[in-house]
Scaffold this motif. Structure first.
Motif, PDB file in Angstrom:
ATOM      1  N   GLY A  39       0.822  -1.214   0.000  1.00 18.18           N
ATOM      2  CA  GLY A  39       0.000   0.000   0.000  1.00 18.18           C
ATOM      3  C   GLY A  39       0.849   1.254   0.000  1.00 18.18           C
ATOM      4  N   ASN A  40       0.194   2.395  -0.007  1.00 19.03           N
ATOM      5  CA  ASN A  40       0.913   3.666   0.036  1.00 19.03           C
ATOM      6  C   ASN A  40       1.775   3.707   1.296  1.00 19.03           C
ATOM      7  OD1 ASN A  40      -2.046   5.020  -1.311  1.00 19.03           O
ATOM      8  ND2 ASN A  40      -0.114   4.913  -2.379  1.00 19.03           N
ATOM      9  N   LEU A 189      12.180  -5.652 -12.295  1.00 16.26           N
ATOM     10  CA  LEU A 189      11.533  -5.527 -10.985  1.00 16.26           C
ATOM     11  C   LEU A 189      10.578  -4.358 -11.096  1.00 16.26           C
ATOM     12  CD1 LEU A 189      11.305  -6.348  -7.957  1.00 16.26           C
ATOM     13  CD2 LEU A 189      13.012  -4.591  -7.478  1.00 16.26           C
ATOM     14  N   LEU A 190       9.285  -4.622 -10.883  1.00 19.85           N
ATOM     15  CA  LEU A 190       8.326  -3.542 -11.062  1.00 19.85           C
ATOM     16  C   LEU A 190       7.475  -3.327  -9.825  1.00 19.85           C
ATOM     17  CD1 LEU A 190       5.012  -3.975 -12.250  1.00 19.85           C
ATOM     18  CD2 LEU A 190       6.330  -5.545 -13.606  1.00 19.85           C
ATOM     19  N   ALA A 191       7.294  -2.047  -9.482  1.00 20.45           N
ATOM     20  CA  ALA A 191       6.373  -1.684  -8.408  1.00 20.45           C
ATOM     21  C   ALA A 191       5.060  -1.298  -9.081  1.00 20.45           C
ATOM     22  CB  ALA A 191       6.924  -0.494  -7.625  1.00 20.45           C
ATOM     23  N   SER A 192       3.954  -1.817  -8.555  1.00 19.53           N
ATOM     24  CA  SER A 192       2.673  -1.514  -9.193  1.00 19.53           C
ATOM     25  C   SER A 192       1.544  -1.632  -8.179  1.00 19.53           C
ATOM     26  CB  SER A 192       2.426  -2.494 -10.345  1.00 19.53           C
ATOM     27  OG  SER A 192       1.169  -2.261 -10.937  1.00 19.53           O
ATOM     28  N   HIS A 193       0.501  -0.830  -8.416  1.00 16.66           N
ATOM     29  CA  HIS A 193      -0.729  -0.969  -7.624  1.00 16.66           C
ATOM     30  C   HIS A 193      -1.797  -1.694  -8.439  1.00 16.66           C
ATOM     31  CE1 HIS A 193       0.567   1.421  -4.252  1.00 16.66           C
ATOM     32  NE2 HIS A 193       0.902   2.424  -5.038  1.00 16.66           N
ATOM     33  N   ASN A 194      -1.432  -2.089  -9.668  1.00 14.83           N
ATOM     34  CA  ASN A 194      -2.397  -2.727 -10.554  1.00 14.83           C
ATOM     35  C   ASN A 194      -2.200  -4.247 -10.480  1.00 14.83           C
ATOM     36  OD1 ASN A 194      -3.556  -3.932 -12.837  1.00 14.83           O
ATOM     37  ND2 ASN A 194      -3.479  -2.014 -13.973  1.00 14.83           N
ATOM     38  N   MET A 195      -3.097  -4.911  -9.706  1.00 20.24           N
ATOM     39  CA  MET A 195      -2.899  -6.338  -9.420  1.00 20.24           C
ATOM     40  C   MET A 195      -3.075  -7.208 -10.666  1.00 20.24           C
ATOM     41  SD  MET A 195      -1.904  -6.440  -6.375  1.00 20.24           S
ATOM     42  CE  MET A 195      -1.354  -4.772  -6.208  1.00 20.24           C
ATOM     43  N   ALA A 196      -3.950  -6.787 -11.589  1.00 23.79           N
ATOM     44  CA  ALA A 196      -4.128  -7.572 -12.816  1.00 23.79           C
ATOM     45  C   ALA A 196      -2.830  -7.514 -13.633  1.00 23.79           C
ATOM     46  CB  ALA A 196      -5.299  -7.020 -13.624  1.00 23.79           C
ATOM     47  N   GLU A 197      -2.198  -6.359 -13.624  1.00 25.54           N
ATOM     48  CA  GLU A 197      -0.918  -6.192 -14.329  1.00 25.54           C
ATOM     49  C   GLU A 197       0.147  -7.109 -13.717  1.00 25.54           C
ATOM     50  OE1 GLU A 197       0.493  -2.284 -15.536  1.00 25.54           O
ATOM     51  OE2 GLU A 197       1.878  -2.366 -13.848  1.00 25.54           O
ATOM     52  N   VAL A 198       0.179  -7.122 -12.380  1.00 24.33           N
ATOM     53  CA  VAL A 198       1.169  -7.931 -11.672  1.00 24.33           C
ATOM     54  C   VAL A 198       0.931  -9.416 -11.959  1.00 24.33           C
ATOM     55  CG1 VAL A 198       1.927  -8.612  -9.364  1.00 24.33           C
ATOM     56  CG2 VAL A 198       1.563  -6.193  -9.903  1.00 24.33           C
ATOM     57  N   GLU A 199      -0.332  -9.838 -11.935  1.00 23.82           N
ATOM     58  CA  GLU A 199      -0.633 -11.251 -12.214  1.00 23.82           C
ATOM     59  C   GLU A 199      -0.211 -11.626 -13.622  1.00 23.82           C
ATOM     60  OE1 GLU A 199      -4.825 -11.254 -10.571  1.00 23.82           O
ATOM     61  OE2 GLU A 199      -4.171 -13.224  -9.866  1.00 23.82           O
ATOM     62  N   ALA A 224      -3.726 -19.018  -3.888  1.00 24.09           N
ATOM     63  CA  ALA A 224      -4.134 -20.311  -3.318  1.00 24.09           C
ATOM     64  C   ALA A 224      -3.887 -20.327  -1.804  1.00 24.09           C
ATOM     65  CB  ALA A 224      -3.365 -21.441  -4.004  1.00 24.09           C
ATOM     66  N   ARG A 225      -2.715 -19.808  -1.375  1.00 21.63           N
ATOM     67  CA  ARG A 225      -2.352 -19.851   0.053  1.00 21.63           C
ATOM     68  C   ARG A 225      -3.338 -19.058   0.897  1.00 21.63           C
ATOM     69  NH1 ARG A 225       3.261 -17.333   1.168  1.00 21.63           N
ATOM     70  NH2 ARG A 225       3.803 -18.501  -0.695  1.00 21.63           N
ATOM     71  N   PHE A 226      -3.831 -17.943   0.338  1.00 22.76           N
ATOM     72  CA  PHE A 226      -4.776 -17.103   1.079  1.00 22.76           C
ATOM     73  C   PHE A 226      -6.227 -17.554   0.855  1.00 22.76           C
ATOM     74  CE2 PHE A 226      -2.692 -13.403   3.081  1.00 22.76           C
ATOM     75  CZ  PHE A 226      -1.386 -13.706   2.767  1.00 22.76           C
ATOM     76  N   GLY A 227      -6.412 -18.548  -0.025  1.00 25.73           N
ATOM     77  CA  GLY A 227      -7.761 -19.044  -0.297  1.00 25.73           C
ATOM     78  C   GLY A 227      -8.648 -17.979  -0.921  1.00 25.73           C
ATOM     79  N   ARG A 228      -8.079 -17.178  -1.802  1.00 22.48           N
ATOM     80  CA  ARG A 228      -8.823 -16.064  -2.408  1.00 22.48           C
ATOM     81  C   ARG A 228      -8.971 -16.272  -3.908  1.00 22.48           C
ATOM     82  NH1 ARG A 228     -11.871 -13.426   0.283  1.00 22.48           N
ATOM     83  NH2 ARG A 228     -11.106 -11.545   1.198  1.00 22.48           N
ATOM     84  N   ALA A 229      -9.728 -15.356  -4.540  1.00 25.73           N
ATOM     85  CA  ALA A 229      -9.997 -15.500  -5.971  1.00 25.73           C
ATOM     86  C   ALA A 229      -8.980 -14.752  -6.823  1.00 25.73           C
ATOM     87  CB  ALA A 229     -11.399 -14.984  -6.277  1.00 25.73           C
ATOM     88  N   SER A 230      -8.313 -13.749  -6.262  1.00 24.25           N
ATOM     89  CA  SER A 230      -7.403 -12.941  -7.077  1.00 24.25           C
ATOM     90  C   SER A 230      -6.326 -12.322  -6.189  1.00 24.25           C
ATOM     91  CB  SER A 230      -8.167 -11.809  -7.765  1.00 24.25           C
ATOM     92  OG  SER A 230      -8.593 -10.887  -6.774  1.00 24.25           O
ATOM     93  N   LEU A 231      -5.285 -11.815  -6.827  1.00 28.50           N
ATOM     94  CA  LEU A 231      -4.208 -11.155  -6.091  1.00 28.50           C
ATOM     95  C   LEU A 231      -4.713  -9.879  -5.419  1.00 28.50           C
ATOM     96  CD1 LEU A 231      -1.189 -11.732  -5.636  1.00 28.50           C
ATOM     97  CD2 LEU A 231      -0.684 -10.199  -7.536  1.00 28.50           C
ATOM     98  N   GLU A 232      -5.693  -9.258  -6.043  1.00 32.51           N
ATOM     99  CA  GLU A 232      -6.294  -8.051  -5.456  1.00 32.51           C
ATOM    100  C   GLU A 232      -6.883  -8.378  -4.077  1.00 32.51           C
ATOM    101  OE1 GLU A 232      -7.373  -5.242  -7.873  1.00 32.51           O
ATOM    102  OE2 GLU A 232      -8.458  -4.062  -6.406  1.00 32.51           O
ATOM    103  N   ASP A 233      -7.550  -9.534  -3.967  1.00 28.15           N
ATOM    104  CA  ASP A 233      -8.121  -9.950  -2.672  1.00 28.15           C
ATOM    105  C   ASP A 233      -7.013 -10.220  -1.650  1.00 28.15           C
ATOM    106  OD1 ASP A 233     -10.682  -9.807  -3.688  1.00 28.15           O
ATOM    107  OD2 ASP A 233     -10.734 -11.916  -4.276  1.00 28.15           O
ATOM    108  N   VAL A 234      -5.919 -10.832  -2.118  1.00 25.23           N
ATOM    109  CA  VAL A 234      -4.792 -11.096  -1.214  1.00 25.23           C
ATOM    110  C   VAL A 234      -4.230  -9.770  -0.717  1.00 25.23           C
ATOM    111  CG1 VAL A 234      -2.453 -12.066  -1.046  1.00 25.23           C
ATOM    112  CG2 VAL A 234      -4.210 -13.264  -2.384  1.00 25.23           C
ATOM    113  N   PHE A 235      -4.078  -8.830  -1.646  1.00 19.14           N
ATOM    114  CA  PHE A 235      -3.560  -7.502  -1.285  1.00 19.14           C
ATOM    115  C   PHE A 235      -4.440  -6.865  -0.213  1.00 19.14           C
ATOM    116  CE2 PHE A 235      -3.144  -2.974  -1.577  1.00 19.14           C
ATOM    117  CZ  PHE A 235      -1.823  -2.738  -1.904  1.00 19.14           C
TER     118      PHE A 235
END
Ligand SMILES: Nc1ncnc2c1ncn2[C@@H]1O[C@H](COP(=O)(O)OP(=O)(O)OP(=O)(O)O)[C@@H](O)[C@H]1O
Length: 246
Positions: A39-40, A189-199, A224-235
């Motif tokens: 996050g910020n 190495l990229l810093a991003s707030h866009n989880m779809a981009e990161v995935e 998978a480890r967090f049992g979520r649907a997307s990286l955005e949810d993990v974030f």
């Protein structure tokens, strides 16, 4: 890991009372694309500034392309580069003049041919004579990428490469980066707030929170480890302390 492009060991940056980066350790393999998330205020920009040798760590050690950044940073800097939409190019210089300045700084042989090649690849030919201050966000992003590739870097650090771009232009940049790394073998190495981009782009992500590395792994592994649907949810889980971090 001997073939690490970046190795950080106990990397720490303290600003008076703020611990901006807190004992960050990782080893990124050559040829991979890794994401630096958080996050910020999580410490992403501070980490990147230390990797670039712009900030001196309070503690810890960085090795880039086999060079210890504390002792030998110019050897590493010649082989890496950086792009961020938040760093403005000199506004009155034309696109071509800007690229010539950077080609000179990096001692690029055959600078005019390299500029023409990048202009062709990044669709800059029609705007080479335009002042950098008069470009749209999409054009600025393409010029910043050309600047960052002028020395054919083996390691590219990208700070939010598609921030402020419309979805179509953002997608063009992501596709371009995919083609570029496949052709060049460049590590990113990229810093991003866009989880779809990161995935889409990253083989592995480092999740920072208040300067600490709180989770890492392949995007699918974390989901998978967090049992979520997307990286955005993990974030969101990590940002909101909804689950023990892993
Ligand atoms: N020059 C500085 N002096 C004091 N504190 C600073 C300085 N630069 C950054 N910080 C602090 O260090 C912490 C990490 O900031 P940093 O800019 O690295 O975060 P970030 O993850 O890049 O955030 P963002 O996503 O908002 O860009 C924050 O608490 C910030 O306020």
């Amino acid at each position: 890991m001997n073939d690490a492009v970046i190795r950080a060991e106990g990397l720490t940056k303290r600003y008076d009372a703020t611990l901006a980066v807190d004992e960050l350790s990782f080893a990124q393999p050559r040829g991979s694309t890794w994401g630096l998330l958080g996050g910020n205020g999580a410490g992403k920009s501070t980490s990147i500034a230390m990797l670039l040798g712009l900030l001196v760590p309070s503690a810890g050690r960085i090795t880039v392309l086999g060079h210890d950044m504390a002792r030998d940073r110019f050897a590493a800097l010649a082989r890496m580069n950086f792009s961020s939409p938040y760093v403005a190019l000199p506004a009155k210089l034309s696109v071509a003049e800007n690229l010539r300045v950077y080609a000179h700084l990096y001692n690029v042989r055959g600078a005019e041919a390299r500029i023409a090649e990048l202009a062709e690849e990044l669709q800059l030919t029609d705007i080479l004579n335009r002042p950098a201050g008069q470009l749209s966000a999409g054009q600025k992003t393409r010029v910043a990428l050309a600047k960052s590739l002028i020395n054919r870097p083996e390691l590219l650090l990208l700070d939010e490469p598609t921030a402020s771009l419309d979805p179509d232009t953002g997608d063009w940049v992501r596709s371009w980066l995919e083609r570029y790394r496949a052709a060049s073998g460049c590590s990113i190495l990229l810093a991003s707030h866009n989880m779809a981009e990161v995935e889409r782009l990253c083989d592995h992500v480092l999740m920072l929170k208040q300067g600490r590395l709180v989770a890492e792994g392949r995007p699918a592994e974390l989901v998978a480890r967090f049992g979520r649907a997307s990286l955005e949810d993990v974030f969101l889980d990590i940002a909101r302390d909804r689950r023990a971090t892993a």
